[in-house]
Enzyme design. Structure first.
Site, PDB file in Angstrom:
ATOM      1  N   LYS A 130      -7.412   8.109  -1.555  1.00 49.32           N
ATOM      2  CA  LYS A 130      -8.761   8.326  -0.934  1.00 49.32           C
ATOM      3  C   LYS A 130      -9.431   9.713  -1.439  1.00 49.32           C
ATOM      4  O   LYS A 130      -9.551  10.871  -1.020  1.00 49.32           O
ATOM      5  CB  LYS A 130      -8.652   8.749   0.562  1.00 49.32           C
TER       6      LYS A 130
ATOM      7  N   ARG B 297       3.091  -1.837  10.774  1.00 50.86           N
ATOM      8  CA  ARG B 297       4.484  -2.178  11.566  1.00 50.86           C
ATOM      9  C   ARG B 297       4.551  -3.399  12.382  1.00 50.86           C
ATOM     10  O   ARG B 297       5.643  -3.857  12.471  1.00 50.86           O
ATOM     11  CB  ARG B 297       4.150  -1.096  12.810  1.00 50.86           C
TER      12      ARG B 297
ATOM     13  N   THR C 208     -11.737   6.254  10.993  1.00 47.42           N
ATOM     14  CA  THR C 208     -11.890   5.650  12.049  1.00 47.42           C
ATOM     15  C   THR C 208     -11.607   6.888  13.277  1.00 47.42           C
ATOM     16  O   THR C 208     -11.851   6.555  14.484  1.00 47.42           O
ATOM     17  CB  THR C 208     -11.054   4.503  12.356  1.00 47.42           C
TER      18      THR C 208
ATOM     19  N   LYS D 164       0.803  -1.170   0.008  1.00 43.90           N
ATOM     20  CA  LYS D 164      -0.040   0.054   0.047  1.00 43.90           C
ATOM     21  C   LYS D 164       1.048   1.187  -0.165  1.00 43.90           C
ATOM     22  O   LYS D 164       1.563   1.384   0.957  1.00 43.90           O
ATOM     23  CB  LYS D 164      -0.868  -0.037   1.465  1.00 43.90           C
TER      24      LYS D 164
ATOM     25  N   ASP E 214     -13.662  14.525  -4.476  1.00 43.37           N
ATOM     26  CA  ASP E 214     -13.819  15.859  -5.275  1.00 43.37           C
ATOM     27  C   ASP E 214     -14.969  15.612  -6.281  1.00 43.37           C
ATOM     28  O   ASP E 214     -15.856  14.589  -6.051  1.00 43.37           O
ATOM     29  CB  ASP E 214     -12.462  15.928  -6.341  1.00 43.37           C
TER      30      ASP E 214
ATOM     31  N   ASP F 271      -3.561   4.208  -1.801  1.00 47.17           N
ATOM     32  CA  ASP F 271      -4.374   4.772  -0.794  1.00 47.17           C
ATOM     33  C   ASP F 271      -4.465   5.996  -1.007  1.00 47.17           C
ATOM     34  O   ASP F 271      -3.829   6.895   0.041  1.00 47.17           O
ATOM     35  CB  ASP F 271      -3.902   4.284   0.439  1.00 47.17           C
TER      36      ASP F 271
HETATM   37  O1  C5P Z   1       1.248   0.217  11.130  1.00 46.40           O
HETATM   38  P1  C5P Z   1      -0.109  -0.170  11.106  1.00 46.40           P
HETATM   39  O2  C5P Z   1      -0.480  -1.672  10.900  1.00 46.40           O
HETATM   40  O3  C5P Z   1      -1.081   0.510  12.063  1.00 46.40           O
HETATM   41  O4  C5P Z   1      -0.554   0.500   9.647  1.00 46.40           O
HETATM   42  C1  C5P Z   1      -2.179   0.520   9.125  1.00 46.40           C
HETATM   43  C2  C5P Z   1      -2.196   1.345   8.039  1.00 46.40           C
HETATM   44  O5  C5P Z   1      -3.511   1.513   7.591  1.00 46.40           O
HETATM   45  C3  C5P Z   1      -1.382   2.591   7.918  1.00 46.40           C
HETATM   46  O6  C5P Z   1      -1.150   3.100   6.752  1.00 46.40           O
HETATM   47  C4  C5P Z   1      -2.636   3.461   8.375  1.00 46.40           C
HETATM   48  O7  C5P Z   1      -2.588   4.935   7.815  1.00 46.40           O
HETATM   49  C5  C5P Z   1      -3.910   2.698   7.734  1.00 46.40           C
HETATM   50  N1  C5P Z   1      -4.973   3.024   8.403  1.00 46.40           N
HETATM   51  C6  C5P Z   1      -5.301   2.658   9.642  1.00 46.40           C
HETATM   52  N2  C5P Z   1      -6.772   2.778   9.779  1.00 46.40           N
HETATM   53  C7  C5P Z   1      -7.656   3.356   9.404  1.00 46.40           C
HETATM   54  C8  C5P Z   1      -7.397   3.413   8.128  1.00 46.40           C
HETATM   55  C9  C5P Z   1      -6.235   3.430   7.523  1.00 46.40           C
HETATM   56  O8  C5P Z   1      -4.667   2.266  10.407  1.00 46.40           O
HETATM   57  N3  C5P Z   1      -8.919   3.489   9.736  1.00 46.40           N
END
Ligand code: C5P
Length: 238
Positions: free
Chosen positions: A66, A214, A123, A37, A69, A64
């Site tokens: 989003k 992560r 979220t 992503k 517009d 990603d």
């Molecule tokens: O490191 P981690 O697993 O928390 O990364 C989650 C990814 O998903 C990040 O790129 C974050 O911006 C994205 N994301 C999220 N929660 C959301 C929408 C997107 O963690 N509601």
């Protein structure tokens, strides 16, 4: 077990401020085991050339960005993403039916087109934030309403919290994809995620694809961490 899925369910979130650390990580992964992503930060810094590099290395990319517009502008951006050859692209369902339908129609002309996915309610927004921007009801009510609108507008799926996946899955048609971040293996740190599910539980709740950052990118052995997640996914799918 280390199975090689034909449709890898894990999408590794590349959240880096520069190309080098991202490419170092990517060199340790396997395109048969995951997708990648690319979000606003990396795309704004590095542009389409970076996406092309990932694709040349054999990875399918979820762009990603989003989009939100007027219909013509979003449709043109989706066409640009399709020309770039990405596997998945997304837009905000709150842009409305006409925006979503126009984007979907523009992609219909492509033999191989990206999956078109909607973001429902971020979220990060609670009920009070929603009220302030004129959305009544709970976040969950809004998520379900916008997911139904996205499906009705011809979109391929939605991004959602794994905790919302079961409710959307129950209402949506077969084949409507649920893409869920907020996934943490039982042994992993939560980082700044609050409401999480394990990969197996997310798949059992109806998730089609898991966005994982992560727990893989910060792992000592990213490939081993990815393989462990894939094994859990295979177990849940079996
Ligand atoms: O490191 P981690 O697993 O928390 O990364 C989650 C990814 O998903 C990040 O790129 C974050 O911006 C994205 N994301 C999220 N929660 C959301 C929408 C997107 O963690 N509601």
């Amino acid at each position: 077990m280390n199975t090689k899925p034909s449709d890898p369910r894990v999408i590794v979130a590349l959240d880096y401020p520069a190309a080098e650390p991202a490419l170092e990580l990517v060199a340790r992964l396997d395109p048969a085991l995951c997708r990648l992503k690319v979000g606003k930060e990396m795309f704004t810094r590095l542009g389409p050339t970076f996406v092309e590099r990932l694709q040349l290395a054999g990875f399918q990319v979820f762009l990603d960005l989003k989009y939100h517009d007027i219909p013509n502008t979003v449709a043109a951006a989706c066409a640009a993403a399709a020309d770039l050859g990405v596997w998945m692209v997304n837009l905000h369902a709150s842009g409305g039916r006409r925006m979503m339908e126009t984007a979907r129609e523009r992609l219909a002309g492509y033999g191989e087109r990206p999956l078109l996915i909607a973001v429902t309610i971020l979220t990060s927004l609670g009920e009070e934030d929603l009220a302030e921007i004129g959305f009544s009801g709970t976040p969950e009510e809004n998520v379900l309403r916008l997911a139904a609108l996205a499906e009705d507008s011809g979109l391929d799926g939605v991004v959602c919290s794994p905790l919302e996946a079961a409710a959307i899955h129950r209402r949506a048609g077969q084949g409507f994809r649920l893409v869920t971040p907020g996934v943490r293996p039982a042994s992993a740190a939560l980082d700044d995620q609050k409401r999480v599910m394990t990969p197996g539980d997310a798949i059992r709740a109806g998730a089609s694809y898991l966005v994982v950052g992560r727990p893989i990118t910060a792992a000592e052995d990213p490939l081993a961490s990815l393989q462990a997640i894939n094994d859990e996914v295979s177990g849940a799918l079996a």
